[in-house]
Design a protein around this motif. Structure first.
Motif, PDB file in Angstrom:
ATOM      1  N   GLN A  44      -2.467   3.382 -11.122  1.00 27.38           N
ATOM      2  CA  GLN A  44      -1.405   2.704 -10.370  1.00 27.38           C
ATOM      3  C   GLN A  44      -1.423   1.199 -10.648  1.00 27.38           C
ATOM      4  OE1 GLN A  44      -3.212   4.571  -6.873  1.00 27.38           O
ATOM      5  NE2 GLN A  44      -1.144   4.995  -6.119  1.00 27.38           N
ATOM      6  N   ASP A  98       3.637   4.339  -5.304  1.00 27.53           N
ATOM      7  CA  ASP A  98       4.108   3.841  -6.597  1.00 27.53           C
ATOM      8  C   ASP A  98       4.448   2.351  -6.485  1.00 27.53           C
ATOM      9  OD1 ASP A  98       5.155   3.444  -9.096  1.00 27.53           O
ATOM     10  OD2 ASP A  98       6.525   5.155  -9.034  1.00 27.53           O
ATOM     11  N   PRO A  99       3.415   1.512  -6.459  1.00 31.95           N
ATOM     12  CA  PRO A  99       3.651   0.091  -6.180  1.00 31.95           C
ATOM     13  C   PRO A  99       4.613  -0.563  -7.171  1.00 31.95           C
ATOM     14  CG  PRO A  99       1.379   0.478  -6.925  1.00 31.95           C
ATOM     15  CD  PRO A  99       1.981   1.812  -6.650  1.00 31.95           C
ATOM     16  N   ASP A 159       0.862  -1.193   0.000  1.00 33.43           N
ATOM     17  CA  ASP A 159       0.000   0.000   0.000  1.00 33.43           C
ATOM     18  C   ASP A 159       0.892   1.235   0.000  1.00 33.43           C
ATOM     19  OD1 ASP A 159      -1.877   1.981   0.402  1.00 33.43           O
ATOM     20  OD2 ASP A 159      -2.284   1.459   2.490  1.00 33.43           O
ATOM     21  N   THR A 184      -4.618   0.132  -4.308  1.00 33.17           N
ATOM     22  CA  THR A 184      -4.408   1.421  -4.984  1.00 33.17           C
ATOM     23  C   THR A 184      -5.707   2.195  -5.139  1.00 33.17           C
ATOM     24  OG1 THR A 184      -4.767   0.501  -7.198  1.00 33.17           O
ATOM     25  CG2 THR A 184      -2.514   0.507  -6.400  1.00 33.17           C
ATOM     26  N   ALA A 201     -10.734   1.566  -2.794  1.00 35.85           N
ATOM     27  CA  ALA A 201      -9.544   1.278  -3.593  1.00 35.85           C
ATOM     28  C   ALA A 201      -9.748   0.046  -4.452  1.00 35.85           C
ATOM     29  CB  ALA A 201      -8.356   1.077  -2.685  1.00 35.85           C
TER      30      ALA A 201
END
Lengths: 260, 260, 260, 260
Positions: free
Chosen positions: C204, C177-178, C174, C199, C247
């Motif tokens: 993302q 910018d995964p 979490d 996200t 999300a």
């Protein structure tokens, strides 16, 4: 006097990191009814000679404005309204559930503040509206006048007791106890005509469906959820504020024969 | 020859445990185009002299039938269609997003199989439809003819390249790359006119929104989900089969000035 | 000192028309941390000798109260939290997406305020949490202490740069910018281990999916919507206030071989 | 014998127009129970010496395969099941509604095919499951054995009539007439313990809520909708096939005193 729409655009700011201009926030919109007076939003005062012009774009210091002529939808969104009105998403679905066209005769009960009445009248050939409450009826009248609509017939009457034969194509029923209004809906509709029932609670729909006269055929119950998206640059997500729930729509059709 | 709707009602069965009759299953509906021929559903054959009568209710052994005159909505649901059409829930929302009334001039691109075209034509004053593909255009023509609609102007043209000035109130854009059609949408619309863009993918909406000419104002992107309910006796639940996803609707408005 | 839950029930009123008592409004709940002090809600003051008792039911004038021992879920809902936390609906789905069991080794980055950390720690064998921000890390520490949780290992480190090999079964990612954290997720997971990416924006998720190393298999992206219902007597409708959007959850799985 | 997961990756094809490789379609997954036999998917036959190896990646002509050790979630998805099981999205929400942790004592009625039973047992300290039907009970036993779970106590008993005192933290009630099981749920729970009721129909929830004993506090009714997204390249849309509706979750809590 043509009403106007005044829009202040969001400001653009140069962001050095990105090496480009970005806009911050959203535009602000006002419908101006009296263009012969100055109008002030949170930032500037706009004078009548600007407001009475034809549509144009202008600036006030760092802010950019748009001026448009208001059309039906702009005015519609400004109507006086009581607490709860049928939303535009539901009006849209009611139109296509009932198969409303510009040749249609539509009956409606009750009027509420007349918002749905106004929209239906701008689409259909004629609208017959039943409403018992004087206050609601007056608000409907005002709204119809505001929009110059004159194909609506208003009846101050109790739809549980008394409707005319209208040979109607479509009936929009938005009353607390729709089951009690079914005999009058049958009377008002042509054979083959459709009735859409708008109910906040499922129990109201249940009542109708589990106690339906043979003369009405149950075609289904539906529910619409609308979600707005936030899309800008790399932002791509549903908006947090939802419309939440509005109502359930139950569709009936008047059929020949059977016990009413 | 008036088209007819033939409905076979579900059977009623006496259930001893409940000491009352219940209906099993749902009704079955057919639109009959040629009433001068016999029509057979899974259970019975109905002869022309029955089909050509006025609306009535009749029985065949243990089954009860209803006969209705088909109206616009009945015929609409029978139109020839290509793979993917705009659903009635989305057409309804497009109408109220664009503020369409019976005075509206509407432009549409592309036609698809002409289903939305037909609905819009039954509501608006006139419809101008752009479609490049011959096959789609022909299907649209057939559907318009089937419904006796004659306020639609068809243009075989590439909407990415070439539209006329229509001073239109509303534009429905349903093409693979809507961004490329924006200059033509600007040309076709009046100042203040609205453009609804129908896109299965969010990336298509993103493209439009992140590259918008100043002459178009972004008013929002919305998504409708429709859910049908199963209501009967003590059954009270959403139906399992969902419509699933259809598309996103993005609303733009033509504003004065700015770079197109 | 055991924490307590104090609940004031809604009042019952006799309604003559219905000839029965109905309750008005909803109950009010408080978690009491310091039971050795008096506690006041909007209506009454409750003294320590009442608050320190075992669970019981008591009255104050016309109001009825319930006293319970607080358990994990009561305390969880009282945790200190920063602006945005993963909701319980999403934590539940993360558990079953990742297949978390009480034997699981779970890695998490970032901690946020530690709410998800706490829940995962109460379920799994051990939790390893990466967080760069000191403030977030401290809030997580406080929350873990508050709930007496001691199977969490905290690492103040940048997950884009540096994770340990944990042979983990599950990874909850979490971070803004995964995509940049994927190499470290690969390092931390066992072969066959799963990574759930939380996200707010679809962009993302797109970034991750369209740039996935071969060592991670994309299993899907999902989105949960929760709706609360209002059910009481004949009221049966969705509550107006929605949770709105939270999300998107994207599930990856570490697989053998391939380019990392 | 460790079970294995065999995954055939989608093929990559070079597309000249894009000047890059794209993958077509989705991967295909199989859980292999007997690795000492050859396994054939639609394209190839994989021999035991490959299936019994440690996780690795291998090729068969133009197809690439992955071999993994099956873990709990892989095996869970292979369980024998009767028509309707509680989905993973709902199991997740039940866990966080009930506040289940690894210290929790959980009671469940009925078992169905034991899918929820298995998941709860892998999380909680112990599970007590009531089921009247022999067939369901046997399927549950088989599934528990298949997953080597031994912290579940099965009771062949009618939950409307007879439960033990378990001092349970959580109760999952999934029976046709949950209202009739409330006295037994009260008996089984500790004071402060929570009961989640899973009902396909809203009428079942209504029955419970409108007839609640004082010893149970109504905390709310919720409904989860899950939507899977299709994300790949420029495709970014919800998948058409929806899960549709599963059920409503109603949460009750056992409180001190009051009439049971």
């Amino acid at each position: 006097m043509t009403k106007k729409v005044l829009i202040r655009l969001p400001r653009k700011t140069y962001v050095e990191d990105l090496d480009r201009e970005i806009t911050l926030g959203e535009f602000e919109k006002h419908v101006i009814t009296k263009t012969n007076r100055s109008f002030s939003d949170k930032k500037h005062t706009i004078r009548p000679e600007i407001l009475e012009k034809e549509p144009h774009r202008f600036e006030r210091k760092k802010d950019e404005y748009l001026l448009l002529n208001a059309d039906f939808l702009d005015e519609y969104k400004q109507l006086r309204r009581s607490a709860q009105i049928i939303t535009l998403k539901d009006i849209g679905r009611i139109i296509t559930l009932l198969g409303i066209t510009k040749d249609a005769v539509v009956v409606e009960a009750g009027a509420g503040s007349g918002a749905a009445t106004c929209y239906l009248a701008k689409l259909a050939k004629e609208v017959h509206t039943y409403e018992l409450e004087e206050e609601q009826l007056n608000m409907t009248k005002e709204n119809l006048k505001e929009l110059n609509i004159n194909n609506v017939h208003l009846y101050q009457a109790d739809i549980y007791e008394k409707a005319k034969e209208h040979d109607a194509d479509a009936f929009l029923l938005d009353v607390p106890d729709p089951r009690k209004a079914l005999p009058q809906a049958i009377k008002a509709l042509r054979v083959g005509g459709r009735c859409a029932i708008y109910t906040p609670n499922l129990t109201q729909a249940q009542d109708v469906i589990n106690n339906l006269p043979e003369t009405l055929l149950y075609e289904g119950t539906t529910e619409l959820t609308e979600r707005n998206w936030h899309i800008k640059g790399r932002v791509l997500r549903p908006r947090i504020q939802g419309l939440g729930h509005t109502a359930f729509l139950t569709l009936l059709r008047k059929v020949p024969g059977g016990e009413p």
